[in-house]
Write an enzyme that holds these catalytic residues in place. Sequence first.
Site, short mmCIF file in Angstrom:
data_model
loop_
_atom_site.label_atom_id
_atom_site.label_comp_id
_atom_site.label_asym_id
_atom_site.label_seq_id
_atom_site.Cartn_x
_atom_site.Cartn_y
_atom_site.Cartn_z
N PHE A 237 104.25 110.35 -59.80
CA PHE A 237 103.43 109.70 -58.76
C PHE A 237 103.16 110.73 -57.66
O PHE A 237 103.49 110.54 -56.49
CB PHE A 237 104.13 108.46 -58.16
CG PHE A 237 104.64 107.48 -59.18
CD1 PHE A 237 103.79 106.52 -59.71
CD2 PHE A 237 105.97 107.51 -59.61
CE1 PHE A 237 104.26 105.60 -60.65
CE2 PHE A 237 106.45 106.60 -60.54
CZ PHE A 237 105.59 105.64 -61.07
N ASP A 259 100.17 111.87 -62.14
CA ASP A 259 99.57 110.76 -61.40
C ASP A 259 98.50 110.14 -62.28
O ASP A 259 97.88 110.84 -63.09
CB ASP A 259 98.95 111.23 -60.07
CG ASP A 259 98.84 110.10 -59.05
OD1 ASP A 259 99.65 110.07 -58.10
OD2 ASP A 259 97.95 109.23 -59.21
N SER A 260 98.28 108.82 -62.13
CA SER A 260 97.27 108.16 -62.95
C SER A 260 95.88 108.30 -62.35
O SER A 260 94.89 107.93 -62.97
CB SER A 260 97.63 106.68 -63.12
OG SER A 260 97.76 106.09 -61.86
N ASP A 311 108.31 108.58 -56.92
CA ASP A 311 107.82 108.02 -55.64
C ASP A 311 106.66 107.06 -55.93
O ASP A 311 105.51 107.33 -55.58
CB ASP A 311 107.36 109.16 -54.72
CG ASP A 311 106.94 108.66 -53.34
OD1 ASP A 311 107.34 107.54 -52.96
OD2 ASP A 311 106.20 109.40 -52.64
N CYS A 351 109.03 102.10 -51.69
CA CYS A 351 108.38 101.82 -50.41
C CYS A 351 108.02 100.33 -50.33
O CYS A 351 107.15 99.95 -49.55
CB CYS A 351 107.15 102.71 -50.21
SG CYS A 351 105.88 102.47 -51.46
N1 SAH Z 1 104.59 111.31 -53.69
C1 SAH Z 1 103.36 111.26 -52.93
C2 SAH Z 1 102.91 109.85 -52.60
C3 SAH Z 1 102.82 108.92 -53.81
S1 SAH Z 1 101.76 107.55 -53.58
C4 SAH Z 1 103.53 112.10 -51.67
O1 SAH Z 1 104.64 112.54 -51.37
O2 SAH Z 1 102.54 112.29 -50.96
C5 SAH Z 1 101.78 106.80 -55.16
C6 SAH Z 1 100.92 107.45 -56.21
O3 SAH Z 1 101.18 106.79 -57.44
C7 SAH Z 1 99.41 107.35 -56.03
O4 SAH Z 1 98.85 108.64 -56.04
C8 SAH Z 1 98.89 106.56 -57.26
O5 SAH Z 1 97.67 107.06 -57.77
C9 SAH Z 1 99.99 106.78 -58.24
N2 SAH Z 1 100.20 105.75 -59.28
C10 SAH Z 1 100.20 104.41 -59.15
N3 SAH Z 1 100.55 103.82 -60.31
C11 SAH Z 1 100.77 104.81 -61.20
C12 SAH Z 1 101.18 104.86 -62.57
N4 SAH Z 1 101.45 103.74 -63.25
N5 SAH Z 1 101.30 106.05 -63.16
C13 SAH Z 1 101.04 107.20 -62.49
N6 SAH Z 1 100.67 107.22 -61.19
C14 SAH Z 1 100.54 106.06 -60.56
#
Ligand code: SAH
Length: 408
Positions: A237, A259-260, A311, A351
């Site tokens: 993520f 990330d997705s 995250d 979060c």
């Molecule tokens: N770690 C980052 C913040 C993460 S926010 C930092 O420190 O800035 C959460 C992220 O998860 C987003 O970018 C969103 O696109 C991604 N996301 C949501 N669901 C997901 C999934 N099932 N698989 C991969 N990424 C995902």
Amino acid sequence: MRRNSGAAGAFLTLKPGREKSLKRRHPWVFAGAIARVEGNPASGDTVELRSSDGEFLAVAAFSPESQIRARVWDWKPRDIDAAFFGQRIAQAARARERLLCGNVTNSARLIHGESDGLPGVIADLFDDTVVVQLLAAGAERWRDAIADALGGLPAPFKVARVYERSDADVRALEGLPPKSGWLRGPPLTRPLIVREHGLQFKAEIESGHKTGYYLDQRDNHLFLKDISADKSVLDCFCYSGGFALHALAGGARSVTAIDSSGPALAAARANAELNNLPEYASKAEWIEADVFQQLRKFRDQARRFDIIVLDPPKLAPTAAHAEKAARAYKDANLLAFKLLNPGGVLMTYSCSGGVSPDLFQKIVAGAALDAGVSARIAAWQHAAADHPVALNFPEGEYLKGLVCHVAA
Ligand code: SAH
């Protein structure tokens, strides 16, 4: 004539016994606690809160469409006006001055809602630009006063412009439509760069998530940088690369980031380039995929990592979603534990306001057990200090993190 409560003659009287949480200074009044509404207040108007026997309790903003029917502005009778917002916002900003004066960063959360005495107001400063979210009826009602106060913050703040990103889903619960756009100053004509621990990140304030960059993970990004030397790091993520870039800057042997979202990964790659470190490209792998599926793939390929960061986005917005979210957290954490080398480190976050720190620890403990690893808690982590939690408002503590060391 104007009343000294500033409530302009509107009152909410609570049912008997329902003043208890207000007396402990919890700033929310739920619809079910209210016996009577008098004075015909409109959405966002200031109302005086009274106990069932007529005692003054607080002045608050009225949210007629929300289950949270009123949010407290102040505990003493006073006018709620532009001067009130000027004072509260200046006070919140002053508490962040030291953070901004050092070398750590040029960006900070200036207003963290209820914990700064401003329910429904979030404001992030990115360099010279403030991005504000107005998430409740009272905040909406005072948009101009809030924008003026943010735009006019005194030195050392150099606020050139204020942008509104009130497009969060929670606005619908208040009966408010999404709203975004420039409120003060000339629109940006150049990239907006967040500096964090010597790295640079572009804040995507118009198209990115939330306000455009996750300032809350600042301290935890640094923690990762400090333990990354010569390690293989998996950032799940990754969004715009907050953890991944810190791992690279900390000398990681390799960084795999998932990330997705295509745009999020593009932003992460662009941020890696922005930092102008050519070796980043050869050490970094950016994967556009669903984390839950990708972790299973890695498991099947017998890939292993020294450090894994999890995250995820808010999986449980409220306690009602906690059970479903708990399964997703457990799944991801279980897979992550299985992918760690002996002696590895899992940095895992939630979060979700609906998942308490206690529940989160239980979920992670269950995941380790099922993965067959023994692990100890090396650190509890939280949002950085510019995201304060008022003692009377535990809901403000949304971000919790566990650093787990797996036995060698
Ligand atoms: N770690 C980052 C913040 C993460 S926010 C930092 O420190 O800035 C959460 C992220 O998860 C987003 O970018 C969103 O696109 C991604 N996301 C949501 N669901 C997901 C999934 N099932 N698989 C991969 N990424 C995902």
